[in-house]
Design an enzyme around this catalytic site. Structure first.
Site, PDB file in Angstrom:
ATOM      1  N   PHE A 201     -25.233 -22.152  69.025  1.00  0.00           N
ATOM      2  CA  PHE A 201     -24.781 -21.029  68.614  1.00  0.00           C
ATOM      3  C   PHE A 201     -25.127 -20.951  66.921  1.00  0.00           C
ATOM      4  CE2 PHE A 201     -21.488 -18.686  66.273  1.00  0.00           C
ATOM      5  CZ  PHE A 201     -21.488 -17.440  67.113  1.00  0.00           C
TER       6      PHE A 201
ATOM      7  N   LYS B 259     -18.066 -21.218  57.040  1.00  0.00           N
ATOM      8  CA  LYS B 259     -16.584 -21.716  57.708  1.00  0.00           C
ATOM      9  C   LYS B 259     -15.834 -22.512  56.580  1.00  0.00           C
ATOM     10  CE  LYS B 259     -17.222 -21.052  62.283  1.00  0.00           C
ATOM     11  NZ  LYS B 259     -18.364 -21.274  63.215  1.00  0.00           N
TER      12      LYS B 259
ATOM     13  N   ASP C  67     -28.003 -26.509  60.915  1.00  0.00           N
ATOM     14  CA  ASP C  67     -26.915 -25.352  60.757  1.00  0.00           C
ATOM     15  C   ASP C  67     -25.497 -26.228  60.887  1.00  0.00           C
ATOM     16  OD1 ASP C  67     -24.718 -23.665  61.404  1.00  0.00           O
ATOM     17  OD2 ASP C  67     -25.862 -22.624  62.744  1.00  0.00           O
TER      18      ASP C  67
HETATM   19  C1  LIG Z   1     -19.510 -20.028  63.170  1.00  0.00           C
HETATM   20  C2  LIG Z   1     -20.774 -20.618  63.141  1.00  0.00           C
HETATM   21  C3  LIG Z   1     -22.040 -19.575  62.983  1.00  0.00           C
HETATM   22  C4  LIG Z   1     -21.600 -18.086  62.508  1.00  0.00           C
HETATM   23  O1  LIG Z   1     -20.800 -17.989  61.194  1.00  0.00           O
HETATM   24  P1  LIG Z   1     -20.175 -16.541  61.027  1.00  0.00           P
HETATM   25  O2  LIG Z   1     -19.280 -16.785  59.584  1.00  0.00           O
HETATM   26  O3  LIG Z   1     -19.095 -16.549  62.114  1.00  0.00           O
HETATM   27  O4  LIG Z   1     -21.305 -15.690  61.044  1.00  0.00           O
HETATM   28  C5  LIG Z   1     -23.228 -20.065  63.046  1.00  0.00           C
HETATM   29  N1  LIG Z   1     -23.500 -21.392  63.417  1.00  0.00           N
HETATM   30  C6  LIG Z   1     -22.365 -22.506  63.702  1.00  0.00           C
HETATM   31  C7  LIG Z   1     -22.677 -23.553  64.054  1.00  0.00           C
HETATM   32  C8  LIG Z   1     -21.321 -21.807  63.806  1.00  0.00           C
HETATM   33  O5  LIG Z   1     -20.123 -22.830  64.314  1.00  0.00           O
END
Ligand SMILES: *Cc1c(COP(=O)(O)O)cnc(C)c1O
Length: 387
Positions: A130, A244, A215
């Site tokens: 994700f 986050k 990520d």
């Molecule tokens: C939450 C998340 C995203 C997206 O971040 P947003 O601030 O919602 O755009 C991307 N990658 C990972 C691993 C995430 O947990």
């Protein structure tokens, strides 16, 4: 419960309106208290309304909210320097969300491919991954539910299988420029990449002249007991996306890269609110708090406390195993009762998340106390007994 509701209906929400938060707790408009193990979705690193963030916001709001991203400002310089000094990266570009940081990582890798690898643009990503909800980051994601949506997708994201090096090698070709992954797949249900796999990926990318992108939007900023999760595997990636936790609850993300890879030319990247002092002042307060060695040691210790308690609960209720690191832990329920558990837990004053029908995810504030963990486990024990 809300008497009028003009919000787009983009997700099922329980009939509760939250009005106040403090530390590990939230209160709704009826005055009911909830112990919060969701914390804005692994966002509130320091819990609800921490004084250090309230103070940073208040002081910065009175000094300077935004001058324009085309001018320097103190908080963005200070936070960028702190991040560079405490990571293997040299350069930082601030964003307003995690997806925007990943989007920037994709653009930076493609630019690098233009300059150094004959226009190579493909980024190998992973089944179950994700990376966000913009068109490019949905295309990079390996979430099955995204596959049929918003066609045509952005091309250039072949998918390999996590912890399966051969599946990655099989996808490398002349157009490949990078490999991108979450060190722990969070949204898919907390599936860690093994340290061995991360080391092998680093070796493979070096061998083929490819970039390694992590990520760390969910795993970064202390969530797994190190400031960045890649430190557990003792690798040094080329690019990292943060989001986050770095904002502790305010919209802030960051794209980090080594000097050699930071190849944006003027005009390639930008954004009106990027690096605004108000959010960066908060980010600085959060990172300074979390990066203290004693704080990180506490995250590790409390992660172990939570995991031990969950395993005991699993034994008592004949559930499955735990997985994850630090304070990003999933409990396998062994059967598809997670949505029912989440609903019952809410009624009992406990907020938890079900990333899949057979698992619960725990992402409490990093400064959660052992007593709060004990309370949460007791509430969960009651819910599981009722079901
Ligand atoms: C939450 C998340 C995203 C997206 O971040 P947003 O601030 O919602 O755009 C991307 N990658 C990972 C691993 C995430 O947990």
């Amino acid at each position: 419960l809300p008497t009028s509701n003009a919000l787009m209906d983009i997700t099922p929400r329980p009939p509760v309106v939250f009005t106040r938060g403090e530390g590990a707790y939230l209160w709704d408009s009826q005055g009911r208290r909830y112990l919060d193990f969701v914390q804005g979705w692994a966002v509130n690193a320091l819990g609800h309304a921490p004084p250090v963030i309230a103070q940073a916001l208040a002081e910065q709001a009175q000094a300077l909210i935004t001058p324009s991203p085309a001018y320097y400002n103190g908080p963005s310089l200070a936070l960028a320097n702190t991040l560079a000094q405490s990571s293997c990266f040299d350069r930082v570009f601030f964003t307003n969300s995690g997806a925007e940081a990943v989007e920037g990582a994709i653009k930076l890798a493609r630019r690098y491919g233009e300059f150094h690898k004959d226009g190579a643009y493909e980024i190998i990503t992973f089944d179950g991954a994700f990376h966000g909800r913009t068109l490019a980051t949905m295309s990079a994601s390996g979430k099955a539910a995204f596959a049929p949506l918003f066609e045509p997708k952005v091309p250039g994201f072949p998918k390999a299988r996590l912890n399966d090096l051969e599946s990655v090698e099989a996808l490398i070709g002349a157009r490949t420029i990078a490999i991108m992954l979450e060190p722990i797949q969070g949204e898919a249900g907390v599936w860690p990449a093994t340290p061995t796999f991360l080391k092998e990926l680093r070796q493979l990318t070096r061998q083929h002249g490819l970039l390694l992108i992590v990520d760390e939007i969910q795993t970064g900023i202390g969530r797994t007991g190190k400031l960045f999760d890649y430190e557990h595997a003792t690798i040094t990636p080329d690019i990292m996306a943060l989001g986050k936790g770095i904002g502790g609850g305010v919209p802030l993300g960051a794209l980090l890269a080594t000097e050699a890879v930071s190849c944006f030319r003027h005009g390639d990247q930008g954004g009106t609110y990027n690096g605004n002092p108000l959010m960066c002042a908060v980010g600085k307060a959060v990172v300074d708090t979390v990066a203290a060695p004693a704080f990180l040691a506490h995250v590790t210790a409390k992660g172990e406390t939570l995991e031990t308690a969950l395993n005991a609960l699993a034994g008592k209720h004949a559930l499955g195993a735990t997985r994850g690191r630090g304070l990003l832990i999933a409990l396998d329920l062994g059967r598809e009762i997670a949505p029912a558990v989440v609903e019952r837990a809410l009624q009992n004053g406990l907020l938890i998340n079900a990333p899949r029908a057979d698992a619960l995810r725990f992402m409490p504030a990093l400064n959660v106390t052992p007593a709060e963990i004990e309370d949460g486990i007791a509430l969960l024990d009651r819910v599981l007994s009722e079901l």
